[in-house]
Scaffold this motif. Structure first.
Motif, mmCIF file in Angstrom:
data_model
loop_
_atom_site.group_PDB
_atom_site.id
_atom_site.type_symbol
_atom_site.label_atom_id
_atom_site.label_comp_id
_atom_site.label_asym_id
_atom_site.label_seq_id
_atom_site.Cartn_x
_atom_site.Cartn_y
_atom_site.Cartn_z
ATOM 1 N N ASN B 179 -48.845 -30.615 4.907
ATOM 2 C CA ASN B 179 -48.716 -30.128 6.289
ATOM 3 C C ASN B 179 -47.688 -30.949 7.056
ATOM 4 N N GLY B 180 -47.705 -32.263 6.821
ATOM 5 C CA GLY B 180 -46.751 -33.145 7.484
ATOM 6 C C GLY B 180 -45.322 -32.800 7.103
ATOM 7 N N VAL B 181 -45.107 -32.559 5.832
ATOM 8 C CA VAL B 181 -43.760 -32.217 5.358
ATOM 9 C C VAL B 181 -43.300 -30.915 5.999
ATOM 10 N N LEU B 182 -44.213 -29.947 6.073
ATOM 11 C CA LEU B 182 -43.855 -28.662 6.672
ATOM 12 C C LEU B 182 -43.513 -28.856 8.153
ATOM 13 N N GLU B 183 -44.255 -29.761 8.790
ATOM 14 C CA GLU B 183 -43.988 -30.056 10.196
ATOM 15 C C GLU B 183 -42.604 -30.703 10.348
ATOM 16 N N VAL B 184 -42.343 -31.700 9.504
ATOM 17 C CA VAL B 184 -41.060 -32.404 9.556
ATOM 18 C C VAL B 184 -39.913 -31.432 9.301
ATOM 19 N N ALA B 185 -40.129 -30.515 8.352
ATOM 20 C CA ALA B 185 -39.067 -29.559 8.021
ATOM 21 C C ALA B 185 -38.866 -28.531 9.125
ATOM 22 N N GLY B 186 -39.785 -28.538 10.097
ATOM 23 C CA GLY B 186 -39.676 -27.580 11.191
ATOM 24 C C GLY B 186 -39.998 -26.164 10.764
ATOM 25 N N VAL B 187 -40.715 -26.039 9.652
ATOM 26 C CA VAL B 187 -41.042 -24.716 9.140
ATOM 27 C C VAL B 187 -42.147 -24.079 9.953
ATOM 28 N N LEU B 188 -43.126 -24.877 10.316
ATOM 29 C CA LEU B 188 -44.362 -24.309 10.852
ATOM 30 C C LEU B 188 -44.701 -24.893 12.208
ATOM 31 N N ASN B 189 -45.403 -24.115 12.961
ATOM 32 C CA ASN B 189 -45.852 -24.560 14.269
ATOM 33 C C ASN B 189 -47.372 -24.698 14.265
ATOM 34 N N PRO B 190 -47.878 -25.932 14.203
ATOM 35 C CA PRO B 190 -49.333 -26.131 14.102
ATOM 36 C C PRO B 190 -50.089 -25.593 15.314
ATOM 37 N N SER B 191 -49.389 -25.245 16.384
ATOM 38 C CA SER B 191 -50.107 -24.809 17.587
ATOM 39 C C SER B 191 -50.617 -23.373 17.465
ATOM 40 N N ASP B 192 -50.104 -22.620 16.484
ATOM 41 C CA ASP B 192 -50.629 -21.273 16.229
ATOM 42 C C ASP B 192 -51.335 -21.276 14.868
ATOM 43 N N PRO B 193 -52.664 -21.584 14.862
ATOM 44 C CA PRO B 193 -53.367 -21.843 13.596
ATOM 45 C C PRO B 193 -53.303 -20.670 12.624
ATOM 46 N N GLU B 194 -53.369 -19.444 13.151
ATOM 47 C CA GLU B 194 -53.414 -18.303 12.257
ATOM 48 C C GLU B 194 -52.078 -18.126 11.533
ATOM 49 N N GLU B 195 -51.005 -18.166 12.298
ATOM 50 C CA GLU B 195 -49.674 -18.034 11.728
ATOM 51 C C GLU B 195 -49.394 -19.214 10.794
ATOM 52 N N PHE B 196 -49.861 -20.370 11.204
ATOM 53 C CA PHE B 196 -49.706 -21.583 10.393
ATOM 54 C C PHE B 196 -50.339 -21.374 9.019
ATOM 55 N N ALA B 197 -51.570 -20.864 9.031
ATOM 56 C CA ALA B 197 -52.295 -20.673 7.777
ATOM 57 C C ALA B 197 -51.569 -19.667 6.878
ATOM 58 N N ARG B 198 -51.037 -18.600 7.506
ATOM 59 C CA ARG B 198 -50.390 -17.559 6.715
ATOM 60 C C ARG B 198 -49.115 -18.096 6.058
ATOM 61 N N GLU B 199 -48.295 -18.744 6.854
ATOM 62 C CA GLU B 199 -47.035 -19.266 6.325
ATOM 63 C C GLU B 199 -47.272 -20.362 5.294
ATOM 64 N N ARG B 200 -48.255 -21.211 5.598
ATOM 65 C CA ARG B 200 -48.560 -22.277 4.657
ATOM 66 C C ARG B 200 -48.987 -21.667 3.322
ATOM 67 N N GLY B 201 -49.708 -20.546 3.415
ATOM 68 C CA GLY B 201 -50.144 -19.861 2.194
ATOM 69 C C GLY B 201 -48.964 -19.465 1.319
ATOM 70 N N ILE B 202 -47.913 -18.914 1.945
ATOM 71 C CA ILE B 202 -46.728 -18.504 1.179
ATOM 72 C C ILE B 202 -46.089 -19.709 0.487
ATOM 73 N N VAL B 203 -45.955 -20.805 1.251
ATOM 74 C CA VAL B 203 -45.329 -22.001 0.689
ATOM 75 C C VAL B 203 -46.187 -22.589 -0.434
ATOM 76 N N LEU B 204 -47.524 -22.642 -0.211
ATOM 77 C CA LEU B 204 -48.432 -23.183 -1.233
ATOM 78 C C LEU B 204 -48.293 -22.416 -2.535
ATOM 79 N N ARG B 205 -48.289 -21.073 -2.416
ATOM 80 C CA ARG B 205 -48.220 -20.268 -3.634
ATOM 81 C C ARG B 205 -46.897 -20.469 -4.369
ATOM 82 N N ALA B 206 -45.826 -20.682 -3.590
ATOM 83 C CA ALA B 206 -44.528 -20.942 -4.226
ATOM 84 C C ALA B 206 -44.579 -22.262 -5.001
ATOM 85 N N ILE B 207 -45.099 -23.311 -4.354
ATOM 86 C CA ILE B 207 -45.155 -24.632 -5.005
ATOM 87 C C ILE B 207 -46.054 -24.581 -6.236
#
Lengths: 546, 546
Positions: B179-207
């Motif tokens: 999550n920290g790396v995604l934050e640093v990369a400016g990929v995700l906005n932790p202030s919108d939890p739902e969108e955060f979860a969805r986008e993180r899901g895409i990145v997780l599945r890729a990794i």
């Protein structure tokens, strides 16, 4: 207006009729099943673990009670329209597996199986919707040797798990003999199979209540009906008096033999008049239906089962099917006798009927004969823990060809309850040694310490809760049933020592002393860090001896 | 007109996606689970066997794949309108049990569980709808010592069942770091939890596909998307090039450390230039994603995991949550180091993501690193057999209060398959000695004989099929894998002897000799009846040695 309401929290509850097993309960059952599997394996049986899920068609309508429809299972519909269900026993799946793999499996196929089964019944006290069964069956053998073998194996199994000889009895009967008696009594007409099955069901259920209602209760159920203590009335089978007496002679065959033996004993046993008289006295207890009073003495072993067979042959002399059943019982008695299983362990007993409709020949039941107190504080025998019999038609449902089969099912939960009654499940399980956390920055040291203990074979763990309150750590150790706690604070660390607290001894002292005295007692010792493993090993050994 | 049609016969088939286990398969699994339970118990964990059935509400929507709806379970409606379902894993039931019994259970609650779980998924090759899991979890401890302990226990468990050190690797990561790396990369906005979860899901599945697709494949999935060999196109996450490189630096952190170590080795290890150069060469294999080539050598053990931590800290220096995750990884690395679990067994590896949405901190995975041949004959690593992590929100669903928890689940069938690959499940199970039936009227004698063998601890049985054809009896013994057959016909009986046939030796001779020669060989011996047990014991012992 429409505001999104927060989803209510789910209730943390085991579904009605289901239960969870904790700690020692799981271990004790695994231990018992392991012993049973050992006996089954030695007898040449192979393990089988079939799928918990079957098609509803494969399960069929063989639920234990003939009256019950197919609804007794948990079932659901698949997307393709087919219905699946959880197995309700281990016999129906065996029939499916054998039919499916009959070309690859050896014949006869001896298999054992253990696992949960599910029944969609109304839950009640002591009545669960998921429970364990443990079965052994021989498929593809018509020989009575297969039935005799399973009875012998059942006796060996009970002894292997810790039921001493004399505390159990395996009772054997034969459905064909019962059919023969009904034929002789003129109760039933075998030419109308459906009516035959229905009427036989009524008679079977009446006989099945012998233990609970006594002979007179059964007589009422075979006749005009019976009113119970609460005033409720159960319809009777409306047989004639003569018919009832024919059936009761059959049911009480072993009591007649007991009387005969007792009379002989009085005449012959001049050396043992007391034993003979008490045997005679007990023969009058026959009406109680309690076999305890009627057990043959060792001198009579070899003759007992054969005398019952002779008595039964007399009762069914006019029925072909009845005579066939008596022949089968005689074969079983002879085989068991040759292997040394006397009627103190396995006895021919015509009062055993077994509920399941599908049995076609021998039926058998294992009863535990020691007494326990029931809910109302009255003494009663522990009762049945296993049962089975021959069912020659189950595989035929799939293949169209009759495949003879016989087998037994052990009620795992009941047998485990019996072992607990007898104190045969070992003492309460010992908890782990708890290494307390005095300094949360030194967690790595504590983990290394606990790794050392585990490597020495000592069950051990570090306290992983919030370490701030030391009292909570000791309370935790207490709740875990820990035998000892290890303490290494900054002071101990500096001096190269550890404190080892004997929690078992501590608890014993605490019961008999004031807190001040307790502090003086040596339930806590300080030892060099290097002696920790040895100190604990000695402490655990001394607890084992105490 | 309406004539009752005969009910069609049910099909004898395991339902689609389910399977049956026979004989040795059952025993080998029981043996493996017993060893695992032994380790768990020594670590202070308590057994729990919860009901197989849960309310649908209690199970919730926590199926492994975040995209999947609640349909993945087998569920049915009760008469009272409520829905019940088969458990799909052992974690959701643990959360329910802990919430239900939290006042009686010790906290922290260490528990292990083993048993079948069910998934209502489309069956496919190697994809079953019922399978075993074996879990260990610690509920109620927020300490990283709980996570470290489970990783250590997992390593001990794999060795206890027969996976040698060097053939497995436990990889540890932390969701917070990601999550920290995604934050640093400016990929995700932790202030919108739902969108955060969805986008993180895409990145997780890729990794998560790194092992299969390699670093370049993951790059494509994080960017524009990827066309596979068949021409199918998978949408990408459409991150910018800079964002992708930040994420890939994180994923490949251990490769960077490997290069650093290898370079140092060339400079410093004058004594071991070959090892140093090969390490350097292998660092160029980093893109392959194969850890095998990058394993630290023993001299580097103590430093390796810490170097990875330092590298990660550098990557997430601007993120609070990321720094927290790195701190947690460092604690785990320190604790494991203190207990002697070096990176040859447990390694910090940022490429581990684990699929489940509910993990909140450390995640871990056990991989078997030895090679097997896949369906197409290509070498590949055996792969993952267990995984888990920290999930602090599962109990909260029931109680409203967050309860920290961490645990691991072993894929029992996969681990058993691995043991078979390594030849660690013992030789094929030995069948019973078969006592043949030469004279069906003497069944009682044969039964007594077999009872004698069993009492001497020899697995044995009488042939219970139709004894008319003696050849069938020997064929049966062959199919059972019997080590020996015993023959006692009228002639032998009269002379007080038995024939004992060594079927293992017989089979070996038969492979290398004509039938005539075979008849001459001493694979069959005649011994006095009284020597039967001893003869068999010697024969079985000599087979064990051969």
């Amino acid at each position: 207006m429409a505001k999104t309401r927060k989803q209510p929290r789910p209730r943390a509850e085991t579904p009605k009729g289901f239960r969870d097993y904790f700690g020692a309960d799981v271990g004790q059952r695994a231990d018992m099943l392991g012993r049973i599997a050992g006996v089954y394996h030695r007898y040449g049986f192979e393990a089988l673990e079939s799928s918990a899920v079957e098609t509803v068609e494969a399960l069929g309508k063989f639920l234990p009670d003939v009256d019950r429809p197919n609804e007794g299972v948990f079932a659901w519909q698949e997307e393709d329209g087919g219905w699946l269900a959880l197995r309700y026993d281990l016999t129906a799946p065996l029939a499916r597996v054998y039919a499916q793999h009959r070309n690859e499996l050896p014949t006869p196929y001896r298999r054992f199986a253990m696992g949960p089964v599910w029944r969609n019944e109304k839950p009640g006290p002591g009545r669960y919707r998921q429970f364990y069964q443990c079965d052994a069956d021989t498929v593809g053998s018509a020989s009575m040797a297969a039935d005799a073998e399973i009875c012998a194996m059942l006796a060996d199994t009970l002894e292997a798990v810790g039921i001493p000889r004399g505390d159990y009895l395996i009772r054997v009967n034969n459905r064909k003999v019962l059919n023969g008696v009904l034929e002789v009594a003129g109760v039933l007409n075998p030419s109308d199979p459906e009516e035959f099955a229905r009427e036989r069901g009524i008679v079977l259920r009446a006989i099945d209540k012998l233990d609970r209602l006594g002979a007179n209760g059964v007589r009422l159920l075979l006749g005009e009906g019976r009113k119970d203590d609460s005033g409720d009335f159960t319809e009777g089978a409306r047989l004639s008096g003569a018919q009832i007496e024919t059936i009761m002679k059959f049911v009480n065959a072993k009591d007649a033999v007991a009387r005969q033996f007792a009379t002989e004993a009085v005449e012959l046993d001049r050396d043992d008049p007391i034993g003979a008289v008490s045997a005679l006295a007990s023969s009058t207890a026959a009406e109680s239906g309690s076999w305890e009073y009627l057990r043959p003495r060792s001198a009579e072993m070899g003759r007992w089962n054969k005398a019952v067979v002779v008595h039964l042959r007399d009762l069914v002399h006019n029925s072909t099917i009845g005579a066939e059943g008596v022949d089968e019982l005689e074969q079983i008695a002879t085989l068991l006798d040759a292997q040394g299983y006397g009627p103190d362990r396995i006895v021919i007993d015509p009062s055993v009927v077994r509920g399941l409709g599908y049995y076609t020949g021998p039926v058998y039941e294992a009863e535990l004969t020691f007494e326990i107190l029931d809910d109302k504080g009255r003494k009663r025998q522990f009762g049945s823990v296993a049962g089975g019999g021959r069912y020659d038609d189950l595989v035929k449902r799939f293949t169209g060809q009759a495949v003879p089969a016989t087998g037994v099912s052990i009620g795992v939960d009941r047998l485990l309850a019996a072992l607990r009654e007898k104190g045969r499940t070992g003492t309460a399980e010992r908890g782990p040694v708890v290494v307390t956390v005095m300094d949360r920055d030194r967690m790595a040291d504590y983990q290394a310490m606990v790794a050392e203990l585990r490597n020495a074979g000592i069950r051990a763990e570090v306290y992983l809760g919030n370490p701030k309150n030391f009292g909570n750590q000791l309370k935790y150790a207490d709740r875990r049933g820990s035998p000892a706690a290890v303490i290494e604070g900054a002071d101990e660390k500096a001096r190269g020592v550890v404190q080892v607290k004997d929690l078992v001894l501590g608890a014993r002292i605490a019961e008999n002393a004031t807190l001040e005295e307790w502090k003086e007692r040596p339930s806590q010792v300080e030892v060099p860090r290097g002696d920790l493993v040895e100190t604990l090993q000695e402490m655990l050994a001394s607890q084992d001896q105490a």
